[in-house]
Write a protein that holds these residues in place. Structure first.
Motif, mmCIF file in Angstrom:
data_model
loop_
_atom_site.group_PDB
_atom_site.id
_atom_site.type_symbol
_atom_site.label_atom_id
_atom_site.label_comp_id
_atom_site.label_asym_id
_atom_site.label_seq_id
_atom_site.Cartn_x
_atom_site.Cartn_y
_atom_site.Cartn_z
ATOM 1 N N ILE A 108 38.281 -2.744 -31.915
ATOM 2 C CA ILE A 108 37.474 -3.455 -30.914
ATOM 3 C C ILE A 108 36.019 -3.544 -31.389
ATOM 4 O O ILE A 108 35.379 -4.592 -31.277
ATOM 5 N N LYS A 153 34.009 -6.986 -31.870
ATOM 6 C CA LYS A 153 32.735 -7.256 -31.185
ATOM 7 C C LYS A 153 31.690 -7.719 -32.207
ATOM 8 O O LYS A 153 30.984 -8.691 -31.972
ATOM 9 N N PHE A 193 34.891 -11.013 -27.570
ATOM 10 C CA PHE A 193 34.601 -10.366 -26.272
ATOM 11 C C PHE A 193 33.326 -10.931 -25.631
ATOM 12 O O PHE A 193 32.624 -11.728 -26.229
ATOM 13 N N ALA A 210 37.815 1.526 -21.962
ATOM 14 C CA ALA A 210 38.039 0.230 -22.624
ATOM 15 C C ALA A 210 39.166 -0.547 -21.937
ATOM 16 O O ALA A 210 39.128 -1.778 -21.867
ATOM 17 N N GLU A 235 39.083 -4.575 -22.616
ATOM 18 C CA GLU A 235 38.991 -4.762 -24.078
ATOM 19 C C GLU A 235 40.238 -4.222 -24.771
ATOM 20 O O GLU A 235 40.773 -4.833 -25.693
ATOM 21 N N LEU A 236 40.665 -3.045 -24.325
ATOM 22 C CA LEU A 236 41.921 -2.484 -24.836
ATOM 23 C C LEU A 236 42.996 -2.911 -23.841
ATOM 24 O O LEU A 236 42.879 -2.620 -22.648
#
Ligand code: BGC
Length: 340
Positions: free
Chosen positions: A253, A257, A262, A284, A289-290
């Motif tokens: 991630i 980024k 994102f 996250a 994001e996760l």
């Protein structure tokens, strides 16, 4: 963790219980000294497990009206150092030791030293081979079944695919292009999680195409480095990132980024999947994001280990929350975590 009224308690225990012919009576033992050595105290999962060992030791002191002394040492990824730590635990008269092996295939020195000093050993998280565990009846293992986490990681992806295949299959070719971040070579959780995650998804009828698969040693920075290279090589083609643990998933991630994914970006990030359910990973997941992770129950493993240590040292029954399989194993189940 405090030695409470050490001398008085010891005297009382001695008088009440009387001593066996060898001068000990395990049944009434009230002061328990536990040596713990971890392969790397900076590993996120292991450090969360250690935090729980420390706080559950306090709970156990109240629960059983005992005093627990913990000696926690970091082996700094060196098996020779860990072998020496075993000597230290023996010299310091630990009643039992808990070992998170540096090299899970190299347990023999520690086993031999424990056996000659008659100090039981609970191994945890880094599973030694079955033959080693059978070498003595005072050897135990506390952990989880690696294959289960691989299957659940695959299932988390399948649930998403069933709802929303087209959003995952960004290039619309009907095939899932994926990359895999693997943990340490030779660790049971790397080999088995990788295999079961992929097989679970393909057995459900989805076609997968492996773009890359590399070792990042459970480490966030290494995960980031690998992912940065893959973004450079494959651009937006990556649709799924499987990581054998959360730290590597978080590293991926970080790389995404830095590459502009994102937030407000037009770029659509791949689905990212981890394993562990560590605190930063849960945040996250919360942020979206996760996509998902699999809870590797560090709390249950820490508690199970201390309960087992107490039972082995005192001869009392094991707490009914835990089951000792084959007189050797406590295995905690994994659980799915995703926002849905
Ligand atoms: C965890 C990893 C951790 C490793 C250490 C695995 O079970 O998932 O996060 O780095 O154990 O041995």
């Amino acid at each position: 963790m405090r030695i409470r009224n050490g001398i008085c308690i010891l005297l009382a225990v001695f008088l009440l219980a009387g001593c066996g012919s060898d001068g000990t009576d395990t049944k009434e033992k009230k002061d328990i000294k536990i040596g713990v050595s971890v392969y790397n105290q900076y590993d996120t999962f292991v450090s969360e497990l250690l935090d729980e060992i420390r706080s559950y030791a306090d709970v156990m002191e109240e629960k059983y009206e005992i005093s627990i002394t913990l000696e926690i040492l970091n082996a700094s990824a060196n098996q020779v150092t860990q072998n020496d730590q075993m000597d230290y635990f023996i010299e310091n008269e630990c009643d039992i030791v808990c070992i998170n092996l540096v090299d899970r295939t190299d347990a023999s020195t520690i086993i031999e030293r424990g056996k000659s000093a008659d100090i039981p050993i609970i191994f945890f998280n880094r599973e030694l081979v079955e033959e080693d565990l059978q070498r003595w009846d005072k050897l135990y293992y506390v952990g989880a079944d690696a294959f289960e986490s691989g299957i659940i990681q695959g299932e988390v992806l399948i649930e998403k695919l069933e709802k929303d295949f087209t959003s995952v299959d960004k290039n619309g070719d009907g095939i899932l292009q994926y990359v895999m971040l693997e943990g340490e070579a030779g660790h049971q959780d790397s080999i088995i999680r990788t295999m079961y995650a992929i097989n679970t998804v393909s057995d459900a009828g989805y076609q997968l195409e492996r773009m890359a698969d590399e070792i990042a040693n459970w480490n966030r920075d290494q995960g980031k480095t690998k992912m940065t290279q893959w973004i450079e090589a494959f651009g937006d083609e990556i649709e799924v990132v499987f990581a054998n643990n959360d730290d590597m998933a978080l590293g991926a991630i970080d790389a995404l980024k830095d590459a502009g994914y994102f937030g407000m970006s037009e770029l659509k990030a791949p689905i990212i999947l981890g394993i562990d359910g560590t605190k930063p990973a849960l945040e996250a997941v919360e942020k979206g994001e996760l996509y998902g992770t699999v809870l590797n129950d560090s709390v249950g493993q820490a508690r199970g280990m201390l309960e087992l240590a107490y039972s082995v040292v005192t001869g009392e029954e094991l707490d009914s929350e835990y089951t000792l399989l084959d007189e050797k194993y406590i295995r905690l189940p994994y659980q799915e975590i995703s926002k849905k």
